[in-house]
Scaffold this active site. Structure first.
Site, PDB file in Angstrom:
ATOM      1  N   ARG A  45       0.851  -1.207   0.000  1.00  0.00           N
ATOM      2  CA  ARG A  45       0.000   0.000   0.000  1.00  0.00           C
ATOM      3  C   ARG A  45       0.880   1.249   0.000  1.00  0.00           C
ATOM      4  O   ARG A  45       0.637   2.199  -0.737  1.00  0.00           O
ATOM      5  CB  ARG A  45      -0.926   0.027   1.231  1.00  0.00           C
ATOM      6  CG  ARG A  45      -2.041  -0.999   1.202  1.00  0.00           C
ATOM      7  CD  ARG A  45      -3.174  -0.630   2.162  1.00  0.00           C
ATOM      8  NE  ARG A  45      -2.775  -0.534   3.558  1.00  0.00           N
ATOM      9  CZ  ARG A  45      -2.685  -1.542   4.404  1.00  0.00           C
ATOM     10  NH1 ARG A  45      -2.973  -2.773   3.981  1.00  0.00           N
ATOM     11  NH2 ARG A  45      -2.343  -1.362   5.662  1.00  0.00           N
ATOM     12  N   LYS A 136     -13.235  14.723   3.122  1.00  0.00           N
ATOM     13  CA  LYS A 136     -14.274  14.122   2.276  1.00  0.00           C
ATOM     14  C   LYS A 136     -15.166  13.209   3.107  1.00  0.00           C
ATOM     15  O   LYS A 136     -14.682  12.492   3.990  1.00  0.00           O
ATOM     16  CB  LYS A 136     -13.615  13.294   1.174  1.00  0.00           C
ATOM     17  CG  LYS A 136     -14.618  12.468   0.351  1.00  0.00           C
ATOM     18  CD  LYS A 136     -13.942  11.505  -0.601  1.00  0.00           C
ATOM     19  CE  LYS A 136     -14.451  10.108  -0.357  1.00  0.00           C
ATOM     20  NZ  LYS A 136     -13.953   9.135  -1.348  1.00  0.00           N
ATOM     21  N   GLU A 177     -19.975  14.819  -0.600  1.00  0.00           N
ATOM     22  CA  GLU A 177     -20.108  13.833  -1.677  1.00  0.00           C
ATOM     23  C   GLU A 177     -21.357  12.968  -1.519  1.00  0.00           C
ATOM     24  O   GLU A 177     -21.328  11.954  -0.823  1.00  0.00           O
ATOM     25  CB  GLU A 177     -18.865  12.921  -1.730  1.00  0.00           C
ATOM     26  CG  GLU A 177     -18.966  11.881  -2.856  1.00  0.00           C
ATOM     27  CD  GLU A 177     -17.743  10.958  -2.966  1.00  0.00           C
ATOM     28  OE1 GLU A 177     -16.893  10.974  -2.071  1.00  0.00           O
ATOM     29  OE2 GLU A 177     -17.679  10.223  -3.961  1.00  0.00           O
ATOM     30  N   LYS A 222     -18.955  17.152  -4.498  1.00  0.00           N
ATOM     31  CA  LYS A 222     -18.437  16.029  -5.298  1.00  0.00           C
ATOM     32  C   LYS A 222     -19.608  15.126  -5.668  1.00  0.00           C
ATOM     33  O   LYS A 222     -19.947  14.205  -4.915  1.00  0.00           O
ATOM     34  CB  LYS A 222     -17.377  15.259  -4.490  1.00  0.00           C
ATOM     35  CG  LYS A 222     -16.842  14.016  -5.197  1.00  0.00           C
ATOM     36  CD  LYS A 222     -15.524  13.554  -4.602  1.00  0.00           C
ATOM     37  CE  LYS A 222     -15.114  12.212  -5.166  1.00  0.00           C
ATOM     38  NZ  LYS A 222     -13.710  11.883  -4.912  1.00  0.00           N
TER      39      LYS A 222
HETATM   40  P1  13P Z   1     -14.124   6.953  -8.073  1.00  0.00           P
HETATM   41  O1  13P Z   1     -13.659   8.078  -8.967  1.00  0.00           O
HETATM   42  O2  13P Z   1     -13.349   5.688  -8.276  1.00  0.00           O
HETATM   43  O3  13P Z   1     -15.609   6.772  -8.108  1.00  0.00           O
HETATM   44  O4  13P Z   1     -13.750   7.376  -6.593  1.00  0.00           O
HETATM   45  C1  13P Z   1     -13.916   8.684  -6.202  1.00  0.00           C
HETATM   46  C2  13P Z   1     -14.236   8.720  -4.772  1.00  0.00           C
HETATM   47  O5  13P Z   1     -13.572   9.388  -4.010  1.00  0.00           O
HETATM   48  C3  13P Z   1     -15.384   7.963  -4.281  1.00  0.00           C
HETATM   49  O6  13P Z   1     -15.650   8.295  -2.960  1.00  0.00           O
END
Ligand code: 13P
Length: 343
Positions: A45, A136, A177, A222
């Site tokens: 990782r 986020k 998001e 987002k």
């Molecule tokens: P993806 O662009 O792979 O959908 O991931 C973005 C993300 O941060 C999802 O929480």
């Protein structure tokens, strides 16, 4: 404080730049590694993230911020340099995923509710001390025969607002998001339904953000793009997806929001780039639109790396190419031909 939150948000939205979502949880990165037959070890990782963050050209030119995990925010590369120092050298803002994941909602609607509010205020103080400029929180909205329910939309919107105001209190820009996920049943998740549900979700999210007192000028959104579910028969063209997405956003996202950075949500790399570029060719939008992609930035780089440090240069070249193409898309200047030629 308000001014600096807005300044961070604006820097994340610098023209031709976007966000690298590298905040895969241990479970998610395990799935990505399993696809290329790698075990999910701490060293692998670390190597993988080091490969990405040391892609100097991509990180300095095309990436404004990186979403990290608790592990990577405090982690160092193999030579002992902290990831934070590597990102600072590239003038990239470190961000942190702070939710604890999406769990089954009580009841049998098949929906999810994101957890992680307990103790968040204290955690945010620590993340701010470590230099995180943004955070986020991902809410998952499901489409099926009975979902989304009003209860689930409200619960997720409320949690997003609680999270967002706590971030702002800590001097951290919240990325909000709400993701309408695309794996709905055939017939349930048409393009039309995606537009309607995405609009309803955004409406509720901004209602809760206002109620909580969130400063809209100190956050970023987002969202998902308006797309049919993976099993839907709808096959809209690039321009149609772009137009429907921008239409829905214009109806529901206040102009005070300093920017919108999309998730890729399982689109192919080229689809995610093409859709973003097409949206940026549409005139009269109150906010800049860019990428905050995970998979659509990393797919090729991950496969090219394949767990070997000797593959760093090739993997970094692949990552840089994808980041460059999405940078062009953020400016509305991407073309298929340019993509193939540069690859
Ligand atoms: P993806 O662009 O792979 O959908 O991931 C973005 C993300 O941060 C999802 O929480």
């Amino acid at each position: 404080m308000t001014k600096s939150l807005n300044a961070i948000a604006q820097k994340l939205m610098s023209p031709g730049q976007g966000i690298l979502a590298a905040d895969e949880s241990e479970g998610t990165i395990a799935k990505r590694f399993a696809k290329i037959n790698l075990p999910n070890s701490l060293d692998l990782r670390r190597d993988y993230r080091e490969m990405l963050f040391r892609s100097t050209e991509a990180m300095t030119k095309y990436i404004s911020g990186v979403i990290l995990t608790e592990e990577t925010l405090e982690q160092s590369a193999a030579d002992g340099t902290t990831f934070r120092a590597i990102l600072a050298d590239a003038d990239c803002i470190p961000g942190i995923k702070v939710d604890r994941g999406a769990f089954p909602m009580p009841g049998d609607s098949g929906e999810k509710i994101t957890e992680g509010l307990d103790g968040l205020r204290q955690r945010l103080v620590r993340y701010a001390e470590l230099g995180a400029g943004f955070a986020k929180w991902r809410a998952v909205i499901t489409i099926n025969d009975v979902a989304p329910t009003r209860n689930n939309i409200r619960a997720n919107a409320h949690a997003l607002a609680r999270y967002a105001i706590l971030c702002q209190e800590a001097g951290i820009v919240p990325i909000v998001e709400p993701e309408v996920v695309g794996d709905g049943d055939p017939g349930n998740h048409s393009l039309e339904r995606s537009a309607q549900v995405t609009g309803e979700v955004l409406e509720n999210v901004f209602k809760e953000l206002r109620l909580a007192g969130v400063d809209l000028s100190g956050m970023l959104l987002k969202p998902n793009m308006v797309l049919p579910g993976v099993n839907s028969r709808d096959r809209p063209g690039v321009e149609e997806v772009a137009r429907r997405t921008v239409d829905v956003l214009k109806q529901h996202v206040p102009a005070a929001v300093p920017g919108i950075a999309f998730l890729s949500g399982g689109q192919t790399d080229e689809e995610a780039t093409a859709h973003l570029s097409a949206m940026n060719q549409i005139a009269y939008k109150p906010w800049p639109l860019t990428f905050s992609y995970g998979r659509a930035l990393q797919n090729v780089a991950l496969r090219t790396w394949a767990g070997r440090r000797e593959n760093f240069p090739a993997a970094q070249a692949a990552f840089t190419h994808r980041a460059h193409m999405n940078s062009l898309a953020a400016l509305g200047e991407w073309s298929n031909e340019a993509d193939r030629a540069a690859a």
